[in-house]
Design an enzyme around this catalytic site. Structure first.
Site, mmCIF file in Angstrom:
data_model
loop_
_atom_site.group_PDB
_atom_site.id
_atom_site.type_symbol
_atom_site.label_atom_id
_atom_site.label_comp_id
_atom_site.label_asym_id
_atom_site.label_seq_id
_atom_site.Cartn_x
_atom_site.Cartn_y
_atom_site.Cartn_z
ATOM 1 N N LEU A 32 46.194 25.421 69.397
ATOM 2 C CA LEU A 32 45.319 24.681 70.308
ATOM 3 C C LEU A 32 45.199 23.268 69.742
ATOM 4 O O LEU A 32 45.731 22.999 68.664
ATOM 5 C CB LEU A 32 43.945 25.370 70.381
ATOM 6 C CG LEU A 32 43.982 26.724 71.093
ATOM 7 C CD1 LEU A 32 42.721 27.524 70.801
ATOM 8 C CD2 LEU A 32 44.155 26.533 72.609
ATOM 9 N N LYS A 33 44.487 22.417 70.404
ATOM 10 C CA LYS A 33 44.436 21.037 69.924
ATOM 11 C C LYS A 33 43.279 20.858 68.928
ATOM 12 O O LYS A 33 42.336 20.096 69.160
ATOM 13 C CB LYS A 33 44.375 20.061 71.100
ATOM 14 C CG LYS A 33 45.699 20.053 71.873
ATOM 15 C CD LYS A 33 45.758 19.023 72.955
ATOM 16 C CE LYS A 33 46.058 17.635 72.463
ATOM 17 N NZ LYS A 33 47.472 17.396 72.119
ATOM 18 N N LEU A 34 43.384 21.591 67.825
ATOM 19 C CA LEU A 34 42.388 21.492 66.764
ATOM 20 C C LEU A 34 42.788 20.331 65.854
ATOM 21 O O LEU A 34 43.951 20.231 65.433
ATOM 22 C CB LEU A 34 42.323 22.796 65.971
ATOM 23 C CG LEU A 34 42.015 24.037 66.811
ATOM 24 C CD1 LEU A 34 42.031 25.301 65.952
ATOM 25 C CD2 LEU A 34 40.653 23.903 67.499
#
Ligand code: PMP
Length: 295
Positions: free
Chosen positions: A150-152
């Site tokens: 995910l866009k962590l």
């Protein structure tokens, strides 16, 4: 970068007033989640492409971090900051980070800072039609079982290191391949190949589920499946997809070279028609910024 306003914690503020503490948890540990979203000029004014899909992915990242995120407010923030920017073509960058609450690894005491900026933007890989060079990275992609795909924020250190390594050797991009020889993704894009006119979207559990990839897979009626590096190198055409990269041909991969192919060019044109509001069938993917929005 001339960005006069940002949206910070539910209101628009002059960028010079948007401050972040030295003790921001996200600054030390990358405990945040972000999105990259594009707005495009259309005949009826700017429209944001697949806004709700991007926000849904951000919500999944926030959930993984155990972070409360008010999506309705964030959505309004995207619209307001875009309207305030006066831009027609823009890149929207929502970001939610753990902020103050100590520097321990337990984030349960941290408050959350939520921001959105609207920036003028061009494809980060260049104009996009010429094609880019790519090198297989000696680094492995973060396994999704270590850091979910995910866009962590912190997860991007992995991509940045791979990009640095590739660029130091004269390539524009790095390609992650796993231990078994399966293609994962590039540092900020997903991979596609074309063979005998058939389009294949590379599928891998450690790759970000790209929204542009899903769009192109639908447009092209692509097969979505795992692909080895060997199969990738044997393709007739290669291209990458991403919000920023849009549809960009790959013209060099390690020692091999490809011309920007006709299937890629057609798909690129179809994608640009779609995001610019010239494909009525996909109108539901566009969120129009209806003027005037009270800022
Ligand atoms: N992979 C990574 C690692 C990315 O950062 C991005 C850009 N968001 C993509 C793929 C492409 O995803 P999208 O099409 O949703 O922008």
């Amino acid at each position: 970068m001339n960005v006069p306003f940002v949206w910070l914690n539910h209101r628009l503020v002059p960028t010079s007033d948007a401050r972040c503490s030295f003790f921001a948890h996200g600054l030390h540990y990358g405990t945040g989640v972000f999105e990259g979203i594009r707005a495009y000029a259309t005949e009826e004014g700017p429209a944001i492409f697949r806004l709700d899909d991007h926000l849904a992915r951000m919500a999944r990242g926030a959930e993984v971090l155990g972070m409360d995120l008010d999506l309705a407010s964030l959505r309004l923030g995207c619209l307001k900051v875009l309207a305030a920017s006066g831009l027609q073509d823009a890149y929207l960058r929502p970001l939610a980070t753990f902020h103050l609450g100590g520097l321990a690894l337990d984030t349960s005491l941290c408050d959350v800072q939520v921001m959105v900026a609207a920036l003028p933007w061009q494809n980060h890989l260049g104009e996009g039609t010429e094609g880019i060079s790519m090198r297989t990275s000696p680094l492995r992609r973060n396994a999704a079982r270590a850091i979910p795909a995910l866009k962590l924020c912190g997860g991007y250190v992995n991509a940045i290191l791979a990009k640095r390594e590739a660029m130091a050797r004269g390539f524009a991009e790095a390609l992650f391949v796993d231990e078994q020889g399966f293609v994962v993704e590039a540092t900020g894009e997903n991979l596609f190949l074309v063979k005998h006119g058939r389009v294949v979207a590379v599928d891998h559990p450690d790759a970000l589920p790209g929204i542009t990839r899903a769009t192109l897979a639908q447009l092209a009626g692509a097969e979505v499946r795992p692909v080895t590096l060997e199969e990738l190198c044997d393709a007739d055409e290669l291209f990458v997809t991403g919000t920023s990269a849009e549809v960009t041909p790959v013209t060099r991969l390690d020692g091999g070279s490809w011309a920007p192919g006709p299937v890629t060019q057609d798909l690129r044109a179809a994608y640009l028609d779609l995001v610019h509001g010239r494909s009525p069938a996909y109108e539901s993917w566009l969120t129009r910024v209806e003027a005037p929005i009270a800022v």
